[in-house]
Design a protein around this motif. Structure first.
Motif, PDB file in Angstrom:
ATOM      1  N   ILE A  34       0.836  -1.203   0.000  1.00 26.10           N
ATOM      2  CA  ILE A  34       0.000   0.000   0.000  1.00 26.10           C
ATOM      3  C   ILE A  34       0.870   1.251   0.000  1.00 26.10           C
ATOM      4  O   ILE A  34       0.603   2.206  -0.738  1.00 26.10           O
ATOM      5  CB  ILE A  34      -0.969  -0.017   1.201  1.00 26.10           C
ATOM      6  CG1 ILE A  34      -2.042  -1.084   0.989  1.00 26.10           C
ATOM      7  CG2 ILE A  34      -1.610   1.350   1.401  1.00 26.10           C
ATOM      8  CD1 ILE A  34      -2.953  -1.300   2.178  1.00 26.10           C
ATOM      9  N   GLN A  35       1.941   1.242   0.799  1.00 27.09           N
ATOM     10  CA  GLN A  35       2.836   2.408   0.840  1.00 27.09           C
ATOM     11  C   GLN A  35       3.512   2.623  -0.515  1.00 27.09           C
ATOM     12  O   GLN A  35       3.623   3.752  -0.990  1.00 27.09           O
ATOM     13  CB  GLN A  35       3.894   2.239   1.946  1.00 27.09           C
ATOM     14  CG  GLN A  35       3.321   2.226   3.335  1.00 27.09           C
ATOM     15  CD  GLN A  35       2.562   3.503   3.662  1.00 27.09           C
ATOM     16  OE1 GLN A  35       2.974   4.597   3.315  1.00 27.09           O
ATOM     17  NE2 GLN A  35       1.422   3.354   4.317  1.00 27.09           N
ATOM     18  N   LEU A  36       3.973   1.545  -1.143  1.00 30.90           N
ATOM     19  CA  LEU A  36       4.602   1.662  -2.468  1.00 30.90           C
ATOM     20  C   LEU A  36       3.606   2.146  -3.515  1.00 30.90           C
ATOM     21  O   LEU A  36       3.932   2.981  -4.366  1.00 30.90           O
ATOM     22  CB  LEU A  36       5.205   0.309  -2.889  1.00 30.90           C
ATOM     23  CG  LEU A  36       6.442  -0.137  -2.125  1.00 30.90           C
ATOM     24  CD1 LEU A  36       6.832  -1.559  -2.512  1.00 30.90           C
ATOM     25  CD2 LEU A  36       7.599   0.817  -2.395  1.00 30.90           C
ATOM     26  N   LEU A  37       2.401   1.632  -3.445  1.00 30.29           N
ATOM     27  CA  LEU A  37       1.367   2.045  -4.396  1.00 30.29           C
ATOM     28  C   LEU A  37       1.046   3.531  -4.238  1.00 30.29           C
ATOM     29  O   LEU A  37       0.939   4.257  -5.236  1.00 30.29           O
ATOM     30  CB  LEU A  37       0.111   1.197  -4.181  1.00 30.29           C
ATOM     31  CG  LEU A  37      -1.041   1.437  -5.149  1.00 30.29           C
ATOM     32  CD1 LEU A  37      -0.627   1.022  -6.551  1.00 30.29           C
ATOM     33  CD2 LEU A  37      -2.262   0.660  -4.712  1.00 30.29           C
ATOM     34  N   ARG A  38       0.931   4.007  -2.999  1.00 29.58           N
ATOM     35  CA  ARG A  38       0.677   5.426  -2.754  1.00 29.58           C
ATOM     36  C   ARG A  38       1.808   6.291  -3.304  1.00 29.58           C
ATOM     37  O   ARG A  38       1.575   7.330  -3.919  1.00 29.58           O
ATOM     38  CB  ARG A  38       0.504   5.680  -1.261  1.00 29.58           C
ATOM     39  CG  ARG A  38      -0.825   5.208  -0.728  1.00 29.58           C
ATOM     40  CD  ARG A  38      -0.944   5.360   0.762  1.00 29.58           C
ATOM     41  NE  ARG A  38      -0.744   6.743   1.198  1.00 29.58           N
ATOM     42  CZ  ARG A  38      -0.586   7.106   2.455  1.00 29.58           C
ATOM     43  NH1 ARG A  38      -0.575   6.192   3.394  1.00 29.58           N
ATOM     44  NH2 ARG A  38      -0.436   8.360   2.765  1.00 29.58           N
ATOM     45  N   TYR A  39       3.069   5.863  -3.101  1.00 33.39           N
ATOM     46  CA  TYR A  39       4.219   6.617  -3.588  1.00 33.39           C
ATOM     47  C   TYR A  39       4.190   6.731  -5.109  1.00 33.39           C
ATOM     48  O   TYR A  39       4.369   7.817  -5.666  1.00 33.39           O
ATOM     49  CB  TYR A  39       5.513   5.936  -3.125  1.00 33.39           C
ATOM     50  CG  TYR A  39       6.738   6.549  -3.727  1.00 33.39           C
ATOM     51  CD1 TYR A  39       7.226   7.770  -3.280  1.00 33.39           C
ATOM     52  CD2 TYR A  39       7.412   5.910  -4.762  1.00 33.39           C
ATOM     53  CE1 TYR A  39       8.346   8.345  -3.847  1.00 33.39           C
ATOM     54  CE2 TYR A  39       8.527   6.468  -5.333  1.00 33.39           C
ATOM     55  CZ  TYR A  39       9.005   7.687  -4.868  1.00 33.39           C
ATOM     56  OH  TYR A  39      10.108   8.245  -5.444  1.00 33.39           O
TER      57      TYR A  39
END
Length: 85
Positions: A16-21
């Motif tokens: 989720i963090q990578l996708l948001r970035y």
């Protein structure tokens, strides 16, 4: 079982963090591209809408108000009619 849930939650949080970035970076690039295109279109429209020999007036003075009899000083105003010979 608990170990499995911790690993799944950790991997999910990381994804989720990578996708948001990546989504933020892509949206920022897209917004920048849209702004550049809009500026180019505005420049082109401004250039095309104005002929080369057009006169551009930046300031138009106000029309002077007509003088009334109250503005005249130094005597009495007498209306006259010019007679040509």
């Amino acid at each position: 079982m608990v170990k499995f849930l911790v690993i799944v939650l950790g991997v999910g949080w990381l994804l989720i963090q990578l996708l948001r970035y990546f989504l933020r970076s892509k949206l920022a690039k897209f917004a920048q591209h849209v702004n550049e295109v809009a500026k180019e279109e505005e420049r082109a429209q401004r250039h095309a809408s104005r002929p080369k020999d057009e006169v551009v007036v930046d300031y138009v003075p106000k029309k002077p108000h007509e003088k009334s009899s109250k503005d005249i000083q130094g005597g009495e105003y007498v209306d006259y009619e010019e007679v040509k010979d």
